[in-house]
Design a protein around this motif. Sequence first.
Motif, PDB file in Angstrom:
ATOM      1  N   GLY A  26     -27.345 -30.085 -24.814  1.00 27.33           N
ATOM      2  CA  GLY A  26     -26.690 -31.381 -24.892  1.00 27.33           C
ATOM      3  C   GLY A  26     -27.674 -32.526 -24.787  1.00 27.33           C
ATOM      4  O   GLY A  26     -27.617 -33.485 -25.568  1.00 27.33           O
ATOM      5  N   LEU A  27     -28.603 -32.428 -23.826  1.00 26.98           N
ATOM      6  CA  LEU A  27     -29.562 -33.517 -23.616  1.00 26.98           C
ATOM      7  C   LEU A  27     -30.595 -33.600 -24.730  1.00 26.98           C
ATOM      8  O   LEU A  27     -31.003 -34.692 -25.135  1.00 26.98           O
ATOM      9  CB  LEU A  27     -30.268 -33.332 -22.264  1.00 26.98           C
ATOM     10  CG  LEU A  27     -29.390 -33.484 -21.020  1.00 26.98           C
ATOM     11  CD1 LEU A  27     -30.201 -33.194 -19.765  1.00 26.98           C
ATOM     12  CD2 LEU A  27     -28.792 -34.882 -20.945  1.00 26.98           C
ATOM     13  N   ILE A  28     -31.039 -32.436 -25.224  1.00 27.59           N
ATOM     14  CA  ILE A  28     -32.120 -32.407 -26.203  1.00 27.59           C
ATOM     15  C   ILE A  28     -31.604 -32.613 -27.625  1.00 27.59           C
ATOM     16  O   ILE A  28     -32.267 -33.257 -28.448  1.00 27.59           O
ATOM     17  CB  ILE A  28     -32.897 -31.076 -26.110  1.00 27.59           C
ATOM     18  CG1 ILE A  28     -33.534 -30.940 -24.719  1.00 27.59           C
ATOM     19  CG2 ILE A  28     -33.970 -30.989 -27.192  1.00 27.59           C
ATOM     20  CD1 ILE A  28     -34.533 -32.030 -24.390  1.00 27.59           C
ATOM     21  N   PHE A  29     -30.429 -32.096 -27.928  1.00 29.00           N
ATOM     22  CA  PHE A  29     -29.962 -32.105 -29.315  1.00 29.00           C
ATOM     23  C   PHE A  29     -28.687 -32.915 -29.528  1.00 29.00           C
ATOM     24  O   PHE A  29     -28.656 -33.855 -30.328  1.00 29.00           O
ATOM     25  CB  PHE A  29     -29.739 -30.665 -29.787  1.00 29.00           C
ATOM     26  CG  PHE A  29     -29.177 -30.576 -31.177  1.00 29.00           C
ATOM     27  CD1 PHE A  29     -29.967 -30.848 -32.274  1.00 29.00           C
ATOM     28  CD2 PHE A  29     -27.844 -30.228 -31.383  1.00 29.00           C
ATOM     29  CE1 PHE A  29     -29.443 -30.775 -33.562  1.00 29.00           C
ATOM     30  CE2 PHE A  29     -27.313 -30.152 -32.662  1.00 29.00           C
ATOM     31  CZ  PHE A  29     -28.122 -30.431 -33.756  1.00 29.00           C
ATOM     32  N   LEU A  30     -27.629 -32.579 -28.797  1.00 27.39           N
ATOM     33  CA  LEU A  30     -26.326 -33.167 -29.090  1.00 27.39           C
ATOM     34  C   LEU A  30     -26.276 -34.664 -28.809  1.00 27.39           C
ATOM     35  O   LEU A  30     -25.737 -35.435 -29.609  1.00 27.39           O
ATOM     36  CB  LEU A  30     -25.242 -32.438 -28.291  1.00 27.39           C
ATOM     37  CG  LEU A  30     -25.033 -30.963 -28.646  1.00 27.39           C
ATOM     38  CD1 LEU A  30     -23.960 -30.351 -27.766  1.00 27.39           C
ATOM     39  CD2 LEU A  30     -24.653 -30.814 -30.121  1.00 27.39           C
ATOM     40  N   VAL A  31     -26.821 -35.091 -27.680  1.00 29.06           N
ATOM     41  CA  VAL A  31     -26.761 -36.511 -27.325  1.00 29.06           C
ATOM     42  C   VAL A  31     -27.560 -37.367 -28.315  1.00 29.06           C
ATOM     43  O   VAL A  31     -27.042 -38.367 -28.828  1.00 29.06           O
ATOM     44  CB  VAL A  31     -27.244 -36.725 -25.872  1.00 29.06           C
ATOM     45  CG1 VAL A  31     -27.368 -38.212 -25.564  1.00 29.06           C
ATOM     46  CG2 VAL A  31     -26.262 -36.073 -24.908  1.00 29.06           C
ATOM     47  N   PHE A  36     -27.161 -41.088 -32.763  1.00 27.66           N
ATOM     48  CA  PHE A  36     -27.640 -41.510 -34.078  1.00 27.66           C
ATOM     49  C   PHE A  36     -26.478 -41.661 -35.063  1.00 27.66           C
ATOM     50  O   PHE A  36     -26.370 -42.665 -35.777  1.00 27.66           O
ATOM     51  CB  PHE A  36     -28.648 -40.487 -34.590  1.00 27.66           C
ATOM     52  CG  PHE A  36     -29.113 -40.731 -36.000  1.00 27.66           C
ATOM     53  CD1 PHE A  36     -30.011 -41.751 -36.279  1.00 27.66           C
ATOM     54  CD2 PHE A  36     -28.648 -39.954 -37.041  1.00 27.66           C
ATOM     55  CE1 PHE A  36     -30.438 -41.987 -37.571  1.00 27.66           C
ATOM     56  CE2 PHE A  36     -29.069 -40.174 -38.336  1.00 27.66           C
ATOM     57  CZ  PHE A  36     -29.969 -41.191 -38.602  1.00 27.66           C
ATOM     58  N   LEU A  37     -25.601 -40.664 -35.089  1.00 24.21           N
ATOM     59  CA  LEU A  37     -24.454 -40.735 -35.997  1.00 24.21           C
ATOM     60  C   LEU A  37     -23.493 -41.848 -35.584  1.00 24.21           C
ATOM     61  O   LEU A  37     -22.889 -42.509 -36.440  1.00 24.21           O
ATOM     62  CB  LEU A  37     -23.731 -39.388 -36.017  1.00 24.21           C
ATOM     63  CG  LEU A  37     -24.527 -38.211 -36.606  1.00 24.21           C
ATOM     64  CD1 LEU A  37     -23.727 -36.929 -36.498  1.00 24.21           C
ATOM     65  CD2 LEU A  37     -24.906 -38.491 -38.053  1.00 24.21           C
ATOM     66  N   LEU A  38     -23.357 -42.056 -34.288  1.00 23.52           N
ATOM     67  CA  LEU A  38     -22.488 -43.139 -33.816  1.00 23.52           C
ATOM     68  C   LEU A  38     -23.029 -44.489 -34.233  1.00 23.52           C
ATOM     69  O   LEU A  38     -22.260 -45.386 -34.614  1.00 23.52           O
ATOM     70  CB  LEU A  38     -22.357 -43.061 -32.286  1.00 23.52           C
ATOM     71  CG  LEU A  38     -21.387 -44.056 -31.639  1.00 23.52           C
ATOM     72  CD1 LEU A  38     -19.960 -43.814 -32.132  1.00 23.52           C
ATOM     73  CD2 LEU A  38     -21.444 -43.944 -30.122  1.00 23.52           C
ATOM     74  N   TYR A  39     -24.347 -44.646 -34.188  1.00 20.65           N
ATOM     75  CA  TYR A  39     -24.949 -45.905 -34.641  1.00 20.65           C
ATOM     76  C   TYR A  39     -24.708 -46.120 -36.131  1.00 20.65           C
ATOM     77  O   TYR A  39     -24.480 -47.249 -36.579  1.00 20.65           O
ATOM     78  CB  TYR A  39     -26.444 -45.898 -34.339  1.00 20.65           C
ATOM     79  CG  TYR A  39     -27.165 -47.143 -34.797  1.00 20.65           C
ATOM     80  CD1 TYR A  39     -27.075 -48.323 -34.077  1.00 20.65           C
ATOM     81  CD2 TYR A  39     -27.929 -47.136 -35.967  1.00 20.65           C
ATOM     82  CE1 TYR A  39     -27.729 -49.468 -34.491  1.00 20.65           C
ATOM     83  CE2 TYR A  39     -28.586 -48.279 -36.391  1.00 20.65           C
ATOM     84  CZ  TYR A  39     -28.483 -49.439 -35.649  1.00 20.65           C
ATOM     85  OH  TYR A  39     -29.118 -50.584 -36.067  1.00 20.65           O
ATOM     86  N   THR A  40     -24.732 -45.038 -36.897  1.00 18.65           N
ATOM     87  CA  THR A  40     -24.509 -45.149 -38.335  1.00 18.65           C
ATOM     88  C   THR A  40     -23.094 -45.628 -38.634  1.00 18.65           C
ATOM     89  O   THR A  40     -22.876 -46.353 -39.612  1.00 18.65           O
ATOM     90  CB  THR A  40     -24.758 -43.794 -39.015  1.00 18.65           C
ATOM     91  OG1 THR A  40     -26.072 -43.318 -38.668  1.00 18.65           O
ATOM     92  CG2 THR A  40     -24.664 -43.905 -40.530  1.00 18.65           C
ATOM     93  N   THR A  41     -22.134 -45.235 -37.796  1.00 21.30           N
ATOM     94  CA  THR A  41     -20.742 -45.628 -38.041  1.00 21.30           C
ATOM     95  C   THR A  41     -20.499 -47.117 -37.819  1.00 21.30           C
ATOM     96  O   THR A  41     -19.436 -47.622 -38.189  1.00 21.30           O
ATOM     97  CB  THR A  41     -19.791 -44.824 -37.138  1.00 21.30           C
ATOM     98  OG1 THR A  41     -20.131 -45.064 -35.758  1.00 21.30           O
ATOM     99  CG2 THR A  41     -19.887 -43.338 -37.428  1.00 21.30           C
ATOM    100  N   THR A  42     -21.467 -47.817 -37.219  1.00 19.44           N
ATOM    101  CA  THR A  42     -21.287 -49.261 -37.028  1.00 19.44           C
ATOM    102  C   THR A  42     -21.470 -50.038 -38.329  1.00 19.44           C
ATOM    103  O   THR A  42     -21.149 -51.220 -38.388  1.00 19.44           O
ATOM    104  CB  THR A  42     -22.288 -49.781 -35.976  1.00 19.44           C
ATOM    105  OG1 THR A  42     -23.637 -49.535 -36.427  1.00 19.44           O
ATOM    106  CG2 THR A  42     -22.083 -49.084 -34.635  1.00 19.44           C
ATOM    107  N   MET A  43     -21.998 -49.382 -39.356  1.00 19.42           N
ATOM    108  CA  MET A  43     -22.165 -50.040 -40.647  1.00 19.42           C
ATOM    109  C   MET A  43     -20.885 -49.931 -41.466  1.00 19.42           C
ATOM    110  O   MET A  43     -20.134 -48.960 -41.332  1.00 19.42           O
ATOM    111  CB  MET A  43     -23.316 -49.394 -41.435  1.00 19.42           C
ATOM    112  CG  MET A  43     -24.692 -49.613 -40.863  1.00 19.42           C
ATOM    113  SD  MET A  43     -25.953 -48.859 -41.930  1.00 19.42           S
ATOM    114  CE  MET A  43     -25.665 -47.132 -41.577  1.00 19.42           C
TER     115      MET A  43
END
Length: 276
Positions: A26-31, A36-43
């Motif tokens: 979770g810490l190394i990969f999922l988070v 990153f994907l959540l930031y992309t959804t702001t566009m």
Amino acid sequence: MSITLARRRVIPGFGLTMGFTLLYMGLIFLVPVGAFLLYTTTMSWETFWHAITQRQVVASYKLSFGASLVGATINLVFGALLAWVLVRYRFPGKRLVDALVDLPFALPTAVAGIALVTLYASTGWVGRYFELFGLRVAYTQLGVVVALTYIGLPFVVRTVQPVLEDLEAEWEEASASLGADRFTTIRRVIFPALFPALLTGFALAFARALGEYGSVVFISGNLPFRTEITPLLIVAKAEQYDYHGAAAIGTVMLVVAFAMLLVINGLQWWTSRRHG
């Protein structure tokens, strides 16, 4: 009334180790990926589509995916042959060759890029002879393929090698004693056993090449529409503070790489069920 007793293991601790595994993943990969994907959804969709369909971006897609595919295919063939030689034969310097396979793992990618340029430039030790035949390697798309092939070779060799070590030579001898020729033995005995490992090595080499930056940036020349790879374009967008553009392009790379890994794993599962 039957009572089913849980199998007791010599070293218990499944719950604890699984908890640490999930936390680590979770810490190394999922988070990071999730953020990153959540930031992309702001566009907005228009901004995202414009960022990923620019002519310069599309040209970098073609080069990155095409060169990665060619490099992974070359490694699939020659990596399997190298693994076969290392497992099946004994020869002087075998340990040295086996150690050199891991050199791309240990060598910094920037150092590898400088070394490749030194070798394949028009005045380099190898490139000067290619120039005699009118073939340029450095600062061309061929140079990108060479760099991606270099960094992807260990993934195929180290994936296929353990499977070959477990594949007893007696199987090949039994096939020959039953009248099968060499091609039939390879096709019916060796290849089915190696196919899942070959797929895994190919997928790992492709994924590694797709995200490679350090070794390619020196030998490619970074010419827009010609030798500019997608990771370099992402870095350039970030340096220009165009974080939305960099995130959009990175999302495309992530989705395509993840989709390919799913396809490869699906083929492995199908092959394992078919061949047992």
